[in-house]
Design an enzyme around this catalytic site. Structure first.
Site, PDB file in Angstrom:
ATOM      1  N   ASP A  59      54.948 -17.436  57.642  1.00  0.00           N
ATOM      2  CA  ASP A  59      55.712 -16.250  58.014  1.00  0.00           C
ATOM      3  C   ASP A  59      54.756 -15.069  57.893  1.00  0.00           C
ATOM      4  O   ASP A  59      54.325 -14.720  56.790  1.00  0.00           O
ATOM      5  CB  ASP A  59      56.915 -16.097  57.069  1.00  0.00           C
ATOM      6  CG  ASP A  59      57.756 -14.867  57.412  1.00  0.00           C
ATOM      7  OD1 ASP A  59      57.272 -14.013  58.196  1.00  0.00           O
ATOM      8  OD2 ASP A  59      58.872 -14.761  56.899  1.00  0.00           O
ATOM      9  N   THR A  79      58.740 -15.747  79.290  1.00  0.00           N
ATOM     10  CA  THR A  79      58.741 -16.579  78.080  1.00  0.00           C
ATOM     11  C   THR A  79      60.170 -16.650  77.548  1.00  0.00           C
ATOM     12  O   THR A  79      61.076 -16.028  78.099  1.00  0.00           O
ATOM     13  CB  THR A  79      57.862 -15.957  76.964  1.00  0.00           C
ATOM     14  OG1 THR A  79      58.498 -14.748  76.524  1.00  0.00           O
ATOM     15  CG2 THR A  79      56.453 -15.661  77.418  1.00  0.00           C
ATOM     16  N   ALA A 109      50.005 -12.990  68.205  1.00  0.00           N
ATOM     17  CA  ALA A 109      51.041 -13.070  69.245  1.00  0.00           C
ATOM     18  C   ALA A 109      52.416 -13.308  68.639  1.00  0.00           C
ATOM     19  O   ALA A 109      53.381 -13.484  69.379  1.00  0.00           O
ATOM     20  CB  ALA A 109      50.709 -14.174  70.247  1.00  0.00           C
ATOM     21  N   ALA A 110      52.512 -13.337  67.304  1.00  0.00           N
ATOM     22  CA  ALA A 110      53.835 -13.506  66.687  1.00  0.00           C
ATOM     23  C   ALA A 110      54.623 -12.213  66.884  1.00  0.00           C
ATOM     24  O   ALA A 110      54.080 -11.130  66.701  1.00  0.00           O
ATOM     25  CB  ALA A 110      53.699 -13.823  65.204  1.00  0.00           C
ATOM     26  N   TYR A 122      61.590  -1.621  68.285  1.00  0.00           N
ATOM     27  CA  TYR A 122      60.563  -2.513  68.832  1.00  0.00           C
ATOM     28  C   TYR A 122      59.378  -1.691  69.347  1.00  0.00           C
ATOM     29  O   TYR A 122      58.223  -1.995  69.063  1.00  0.00           O
ATOM     30  CB  TYR A 122      61.178  -3.356  69.951  1.00  0.00           C
ATOM     31  CG  TYR A 122      60.241  -4.312  70.637  1.00  0.00           C
ATOM     32  CD1 TYR A 122      59.886  -5.519  70.044  1.00  0.00           C
ATOM     33  CD2 TYR A 122      59.707  -4.023  71.894  1.00  0.00           C
ATOM     34  CE1 TYR A 122      59.024  -6.412  70.689  1.00  0.00           C
ATOM     35  CE2 TYR A 122      58.849  -4.897  72.543  1.00  0.00           C
ATOM     36  CZ  TYR A 122      58.516  -6.098  71.946  1.00  0.00           C
ATOM     37  OH  TYR A 122      57.662  -6.964  72.581  1.00  0.00           O
ATOM     38  N   SER A 138      52.815 -21.294  68.875  1.00  0.00           N
ATOM     39  CA  SER A 138      53.586 -22.503  69.220  1.00  0.00           C
ATOM     40  C   SER A 138      54.189 -22.429  70.612  1.00  0.00           C
ATOM     41  O   SER A 138      54.458 -23.453  71.228  1.00  0.00           O
ATOM     42  CB  SER A 138      54.701 -22.719  68.194  1.00  0.00           C
ATOM     43  OG  SER A 138      55.629 -21.652  68.247  1.00  0.00           O
TER      44      SER A 138
HETATM   45  P1  NAI Z   1      58.152 -15.967  72.024  1.00  0.00           P
HETATM   46  O1  NAI Z   1      59.459 -15.607  71.426  1.00  0.00           O
HETATM   47  O2  NAI Z   1      58.098 -16.973  73.108  1.00  0.00           O
HETATM   48  O3  NAI Z   1      57.129 -16.460  70.872  1.00  0.00           O
HETATM   49  C1  NAI Z   1      57.030 -15.758  69.686  1.00  0.00           C
HETATM   50  C2  NAI Z   1      56.165 -16.511  68.716  1.00  0.00           C
HETATM   51  O4  NAI Z   1      56.119 -15.748  67.507  1.00  0.00           O
HETATM   52  C3  NAI Z   1      56.676 -17.906  68.346  1.00  0.00           C
HETATM   53  O5  NAI Z   1      55.579 -18.803  68.274  1.00  0.00           O
HETATM   54  C4  NAI Z   1      57.253 -17.708  66.933  1.00  0.00           C
HETATM   55  O6  NAI Z   1      57.149 -18.854  66.123  1.00  0.00           O
HETATM   56  C5  NAI Z   1      56.335 -16.615  66.411  1.00  0.00           C
HETATM   57  N1  NAI Z   1      56.941 -15.870  65.300  1.00  0.00           N
HETATM   58  C6  NAI Z   1      58.054 -15.097  65.323  1.00  0.00           C
HETATM   59  N2  NAI Z   1      58.283 -14.602  64.088  1.00  0.00           N
HETATM   60  C7  NAI Z   1      57.286 -15.065  63.278  1.00  0.00           C
HETATM   61  C8  NAI Z   1      56.960 -14.909  61.915  1.00  0.00           C
HETATM   62  N3  NAI Z   1      57.736 -14.195  61.074  1.00  0.00           N
HETATM   63  N4  NAI Z   1      55.861 -15.517  61.430  1.00  0.00           N
HETATM   64  C9  NAI Z   1      55.084 -16.271  62.247  1.00  0.00           C
HETATM   65  N5  NAI Z   1      55.324 -16.461  63.550  1.00  0.00           N
HETATM   66  C10 NAI Z   1      56.424 -15.863  64.057  1.00  0.00           C
HETATM   67  O7  NAI Z   1      57.530 -14.581  72.476  1.00  0.00           O
HETATM   68  P2  NAI Z   1      56.415 -14.200  73.558  1.00  0.00           P
HETATM   69  O8  NAI Z   1      57.111 -13.673  74.741  1.00  0.00           O
HETATM   70  O9  NAI Z   1      55.438 -15.290  73.697  1.00  0.00           O
HETATM   71  O10 NAI Z   1      55.764 -12.951  72.819  1.00  0.00           O
HETATM   72  C11 NAI Z   1      54.507 -12.997  72.165  1.00  0.00           C
HETATM   73  C12 NAI Z   1      54.138 -11.573  71.778  1.00  0.00           C
HETATM   74  O11 NAI Z   1      54.038 -10.784  72.957  1.00  0.00           O
HETATM   75  C13 NAI Z   1      55.192 -10.881  70.899  1.00  0.00           C
HETATM   76  O12 NAI Z   1      54.521 -10.066  69.966  1.00  0.00           O
HETATM   77  C14 NAI Z   1      55.959 -10.022  71.882  1.00  0.00           C
HETATM   78  O13 NAI Z   1      56.521  -8.906  71.242  1.00  0.00           O
HETATM   79  C15 NAI Z   1      54.852  -9.639  72.843  1.00  0.00           C
HETATM   80  N6  NAI Z   1      55.318  -9.227  74.150  1.00  0.00           N
HETATM   81  C16 NAI Z   1      56.027 -10.103  74.961  1.00  0.00           C
HETATM   82  C17 NAI Z   1      56.446  -9.695  76.204  1.00  0.00           C
HETATM   83  C18 NAI Z   1      57.222 -10.592  77.127  1.00  0.00           C
HETATM   84  O14 NAI Z   1      57.639 -10.097  78.189  1.00  0.00           O
HETATM   85  N7  NAI Z   1      57.409 -11.870  76.828  1.00  0.00           N
HETATM   86  C19 NAI Z   1      56.153  -8.337  76.704  1.00  0.00           C
HETATM   87  C20 NAI Z   1      55.383  -7.532  75.790  1.00  0.00           C
HETATM   88  C21 NAI Z   1      54.991  -7.972  74.568  1.00  0.00           C
END
Ligand code: NAI
Length: 237
Positions: A56, A183, A83-84, A148, A11
């Site tokens: 979830d 993000t 990517a969740a 984490y 999303s």
């Molecule tokens: P974000 O917070 O913008 O998006 C996270 C997404 O995960 C959202 O769509 C949310 O609905 C979904 N989500 C969270 N819990 C959920 C659940 N229980 N069930 C289903 N969906 C769920 O985060 P972002 O930055 O886009 O991160 C995406 C992935 O990349 C994550 O796994 C994060 O750990 C990883 N990541 C992000 C970094 C960053 O700098 N933004 C760096 C390294 C890894």
């Protein structure tokens, strides 16, 4: 072949950027997030032929129902992007057990459950490709992110093992380990201070991660690989 991709966490942030790129490349997408309205909003921006679902990832029944719904509406899933994810940063001594459990359940168990459901479908239909989003923090460790980090490095061990388990079934599993990506997850961080730790001098953009996801989905001889995408952070820490 019809390319059907399930994007968990599709999303917003990295998952949304992946959705935008794959939609341009002709994939049929299931945009999956906890919040159905957010998933619908993203899916509606991608044009026709995409599905929005709420799930979830930490709940096995939710994940199974999600795959059934995708098969019914789009056909069998041959690509999966995990990517969740969530972070609950803090020193270990101050971290509540419930926050440890939720990070492990969503970041690690969640990807295990989606991979299990995904490979079931892929085995029946001549293979597929999975990309799991890990983190550079898993490789290198970071004070305040011990749980984490564990969830993300656990994902690497899981993905490499699964790659060995299902390679003969023509299923590939790779990991991307991003550094700082702009993000919602990093919106509280101060880029001005942190960019001194980044040789390229800036945070990455979600669309730059999306390019790497597409590359791994479409590279038929790469499996069990961890692609670091961090602007060079790992060179300095
Ligand atoms: P974000 O917070 O913008 O998006 C996270 C997404 O995960 C959202 O769509 C949310 O609905 C979904 N989500 C969270 N819990 C959920 C659940 N229980 N069930 C289903 N969906 C769920 O985060 P972002 O930055 O886009 O991160 C995406 C992935 O990349 C994550 O796994 C994060 O750990 C990883 N990541 C992000 C970094 C960053 O700098 N933004 C760096 C390294 C890894």
């Amino acid at each position: 072949m019809n390319k059907v991709c399930a994007i968990f966490g599709g999303s917003r942030g990295i998952g949304k950027a992946v959705a935008q790129l794959l939609a341009q490349k002709g994939y049929h997408l299931a945009i999956i997030a906890r919040n159905l309205d957010a998933a619908k909003a993203t899916a509606s921006q991608l044009g026709a032929g995409h599905l929005a679902l709420s799930c979830d990832v930490a709940k096995e029944q939710d994940v199974q129902d999600t795959f059934e719904e995708i098969e019914k509406n789009l056909g069998h899933v041959n690509c999966l992007v995990n990517a969740a994810g969530i972070n609950r940063d803090g020193l270990l001594l101050r971290t509540k057990t419930e926050d440890m459990i939720s990070q492990l359940n969503i970041n690690l168990l969640g990807s295990m459950l989606t991979c299990k459901a995904g490979i079931k479908s892929m085995i029946q239909h001549q293979g597929g490709a999975i990309v799991n989003i890990g983190s550079i923090v898993g490789h290198k460790g970071n004070s305040g992110q011990s749980v984490y980090s564990a969830s993300k490095e656990g994902l690497v061990g899981f993905s490499r093992s699964l790659a060995k388990e299902v390679g003969r079934k023509k299923i590939r599993i790779n990991v991307i380990a991003p550094g700082f990506i702009r993000t919602d997850m990093t919106s509280g961080l101060k880029e001005d201070q942190l960019k001194t730790m980044i040789p390229l001098g800036r945070f990455g953009e979600p669309h730059e991660v999306a390019q790497a996801v597409l590359f791994l989905l479409e590279s038929p001889y790469i499996t069990g690989h961890v692609l670091v995408l961090d602007g060079g952070v790992q060179l300095l820490i």
